[in-house]
Every structure is written in C-alpha cells, then in structure tokens.
Write a protein that holds these residues in place. Structure first.
Motif, PDB file in Angstrom:
ATOM      1  N   SER A 122       9.981   1.282   2.285  1.00  0.00           N
ATOM      2  CA  SER A 122      11.197   0.573   1.869  1.00  0.00           C
ATOM      3  C   SER A 122      12.163   1.518   1.158  1.00  0.00           C
ATOM      4  N   ASP A 174       5.906   0.292  -0.107  1.00  0.00           N
ATOM      5  CA  ASP A 174       7.097   0.473  -0.948  1.00  0.00           C
ATOM      6  C   ASP A 174       7.787   1.791  -0.630  1.00  0.00           C
ATOM      7  N   PHE A 206      14.311  -3.955   5.425  1.00  0.00           N
ATOM      8  CA  PHE A 206      13.769  -2.905   4.562  1.00  0.00           C
ATOM      9  C   PHE A 206      12.243  -2.971   4.460  1.00  0.00           C
ATOM     10  N   MET A 207      11.626  -3.863   5.181  1.00  0.00           N
ATOM     11  CA  MET A 207      10.196  -4.094   5.070  1.00  0.00           C
ATOM     12  C   MET A 207       9.396  -3.132   5.956  1.00  0.00           C
TER      13      MET A 207
END
Length: 140
Positions: free
Chosen positions: A27, A24, A8-9
C-alpha cells in the motif's frame, strides 16, 4: 461497515483475505506512485473486485510506465514494494536503508536535533567537517 479502497490494497488482501505488515508495504508503494502520478493511483478499480483483479494483471506495466517520474533513488524501492508476492517486498526496516532516505543534509539536520546529547569531540567533528560539507545542500 467501511469498504477499503481497493486501489491501494495488496493483492493478497483481496484474493486470499491475508493481511500482514508486508501488505502495508504494498500500500505504501501504491501511495508513493500516486504521489508521482499527479495523485492518481496506478489501479483505478472504482472499488469493483473484478476490475481490481483485471487491473492487477497489468500492474507491472503500470509500474514500469510511472518509474521515469519517480526520483531515481526511489525507483528500485517502488518496484520492490509493488511485487505481487508479499515475500518479495522489503520490510519497513529495509526500506529506510535505501539511498533516497539517507540524504546527507537530512542526516545533518537530524544530528542538530540531538546535538546536546553528543560529546565535545563529536560536536567538533560535526561543526568542522560534516556541516561544512552539507551546508550548501540544505535549502534556505
């Protein structure tokens, strides 16, 4: 130390160790896609940096393949959230403006939450027209 989940990075976190609010947003795009992919992330690296980098090369294809499962008003946002360049991603403020998040039924329910703070004219307009229009679309 805690190992972050590479699946998810954002790529700039892993490649350049740069982190920002736009990281973010990437993500968030990965989480949205995982929701519509039966809980499986688009990248499944097993926390292996070389595997992550290799799968990152095919991310655009993975996004293209998952788009039919994502609601139409959310498709463009997901595509933009998962851009490899942070500058090409929308901010959280822009994301809230997309059609998917401006559902009339949700807006009517939000208005009801704060109706005590509205003046009598606003209340009358809401009850006479807005509520009448959206009531059939609010789930029981």
């Amino acid at each position: 130390m805690v190992q972050p989940n590479l699946d998810f990075m954002a790529p700039e976190n892993q490649i350049n160790s740069n982190c920002s609010i736009l990281s973010d947003m990437f993500s968030l795009g990965m989480v949205i896609c995982a929701i519509y992919n039966q809980g499986r992330p688009l990248i499944q690296s097993g926390n292996s940096p070389p595997s992550y980098l290799k799968q990152m090369e095919t991310l655009d294809d993975a996004v293209h393949n998952i788009l039919p499962r994502i609601p139409i008003p959310l498709q463009e946002a997901c595509t933009r959230l998962l851009r490899k360049s942070p500058g090409a991603r929308p901010t959280a403020q822009l994301l809230t403006l997309i059609k998917y998040f401006s559902d009339p039924a949700v807006q009517a329910l939000q208005f009801l939450d704060v109706i005590n703070m509205k003046d009598p004219t606003q209340k009358a307009h809401f009850y006479r027209s807005t509520l009448r229009e959206v009531l059939p679309f609010i789930p029981r």
